[in-house]
Motif scaffolding. Sequence first.
Motif, short mmCIF file in Angstrom:
data_model
loop_
_atom_site.label_atom_id
_atom_site.label_comp_id
_atom_site.label_asym_id
_atom_site.label_seq_id
_atom_site.Cartn_x
_atom_site.Cartn_y
_atom_site.Cartn_z
N PRO A 92 38.39 9.96 -35.42
CA PRO A 92 38.34 9.05 -34.27
C PRO A 92 38.61 9.78 -32.96
O PRO A 92 38.25 9.29 -31.89
CB PRO A 92 39.44 8.02 -34.55
N ASP A 93 39.24 10.96 -33.03
CA ASP A 93 39.65 11.63 -31.80
C ASP A 93 38.61 12.49 -31.13
O ASP A 93 38.79 12.92 -30.02
CB ASP A 93 40.91 12.47 -32.05
N ASN A 94 37.51 12.77 -31.83
CA ASN A 94 36.53 13.60 -31.10
C ASN A 94 35.15 12.97 -31.02
O ASN A 94 34.14 13.64 -31.11
CB ASN A 94 36.47 15.03 -31.67
N GLN A 95 35.14 11.66 -30.82
CA GLN A 95 33.83 11.00 -30.69
C GLN A 95 33.61 10.38 -29.32
O GLN A 95 32.58 9.77 -29.07
CB GLN A 95 33.66 9.95 -31.77
N THR A 96 34.60 10.50 -28.43
CA THR A 96 34.40 9.93 -27.10
C THR A 96 33.93 11.02 -26.15
O THR A 96 34.32 12.18 -26.26
CB THR A 96 35.70 9.29 -26.55
N VAL A 97 33.07 10.63 -25.22
CA VAL A 97 32.55 11.59 -24.25
C VAL A 97 33.07 11.28 -22.84
O VAL A 97 33.08 12.14 -21.98
CB VAL A 97 31.00 11.63 -24.24
N ALA A 98 33.49 10.03 -22.62
CA ALA A 98 34.02 9.66 -21.31
C ALA A 98 35.42 9.10 -21.49
O ALA A 98 35.78 8.62 -22.55
CB ALA A 98 33.11 8.61 -20.67
N THR A 99 36.22 9.16 -20.46
CA THR A 99 37.61 8.71 -20.53
C THR A 99 37.71 7.20 -20.64
O THR A 99 38.46 6.66 -21.45
CB THR A 99 38.38 9.16 -19.26
N ILE A 100 36.92 6.52 -19.80
CA ILE A 100 36.98 5.06 -19.77
C ILE A 100 36.01 4.50 -20.81
O ILE A 100 34.87 4.95 -20.93
CB ILE A 100 36.62 4.53 -18.36
N ILE A 101 36.48 3.50 -21.54
CA ILE A 101 35.74 2.99 -22.68
C ILE A 101 34.32 2.52 -22.34
O ILE A 101 33.35 2.89 -23.00
CB ILE A 101 36.56 1.88 -23.37
N GLU A 102 34.19 1.74 -21.27
CA GLU A 102 32.84 1.23 -20.96
C GLU A 102 31.88 2.37 -20.59
O GLU A 102 30.70 2.31 -20.89
CB GLU A 102 32.86 0.13 -19.89
N ASP A 103 32.43 3.41 -19.94
CA ASP A 103 31.58 4.56 -19.58
C ASP A 103 31.14 5.29 -20.84
O ASP A 103 30.02 5.78 -20.94
CB ASP A 103 32.34 5.54 -18.69
N ASP A 104 32.06 5.36 -21.79
CA ASP A 104 31.76 6.03 -23.04
C ASP A 104 30.61 5.32 -23.77
O ASP A 104 29.68 5.96 -24.27
CB ASP A 104 33.01 6.06 -23.92
N ILE A 105 30.68 4.01 -23.79
CA ILE A 105 29.65 3.23 -24.49
C ILE A 105 28.32 3.30 -23.76
O ILE A 105 27.25 3.31 -24.38
CB ILE A 105 30.13 1.77 -24.69
#
Length: 277
Positions: A92-105
Amino acid sequence: MSQIEIKGVSYSYPVKEGHSLKALKNVSLAIDKGEFVVLAGMNGSGKSTLAKLLNGLFTPSAGEIFIDGISTADEENTFEIRKKVGMVFQNPDNQTVATIIEDDIAFGPENIGVPREEIVVRVDEALEAVGMSEYRTRTASKLSGGQKQRVAIAGVLAMRPDVLILDESTSMLDPNGRKEIMDIALKLNKSGITVINITHNMDEATVADRVVVMRKGRVAMDGTPKEVFASGLLEACGLTLPPVTQLSRSLADEGFVFGDVVTDEDELVEEICRQLK
Ligand code: ADP
Ligand code: MG
């Protein structure tokens, strides 16, 4: 024609000069739209390799894979295939690309040039589908493991996939996190998305339409959960039966009689009560 057609597929990793490791050997499998398939098997049996072939990250060394009739081998189709087949990974820790959740999605749809207004709609829907709407402006790093995986699923959903592959996506989660992800996977499946859940946890297999067991790069068995649990193959592959099935086996040793393989807790409780009377 099935939504996913895997035809005689082999895949080799180059390991060192002149040598390769055959991770998949002549795998054939067809998966229909809307199926919920569990892909099980010991570490190294080829599950992740198959998943990466399905979303066009790799192309077969031999054989061919078709998604909705489109071959993954043709580079022209890679983009289309990636959109159709979304993947969520283990950590779960290395699948985000942006800090803010909506930006990531929003990242995926932005990348493929979806218009701004449309992205807003997709992000809303994806957050809603995974029950994370109230977290949209929060920071991903502060979430629990289960919540992070829900965001990762939302990121995939924003691409409007036809197929969702979970590659051991629950394996680092606690039981609550696991349940969150399984509930979402089932809900998405009911809405028509094909789900391929790669897991060691046979509890997750009880709800599947089909369980495909991989062994040493081949499909060792493909059947309903009950058929696979009854076969003895899981144990032979180093996997354990779901607790409910194990319990029913122990009870059978004590004289209880079960007509069929037990995969449902309520069913087990009912049967025990009936036989105790
Ligand atoms: P699973 O997901 O079932 O654990 P994998 O598909 O990851 O299995 O691996 C299948 C086989 O391919 C294993 O023998 C593994 O060691 C090998 N393998 C996986 N990735 C690589 C790689 N990048 N390079 C070389 N061999 C690999
Ligand atoms: Mg794997």
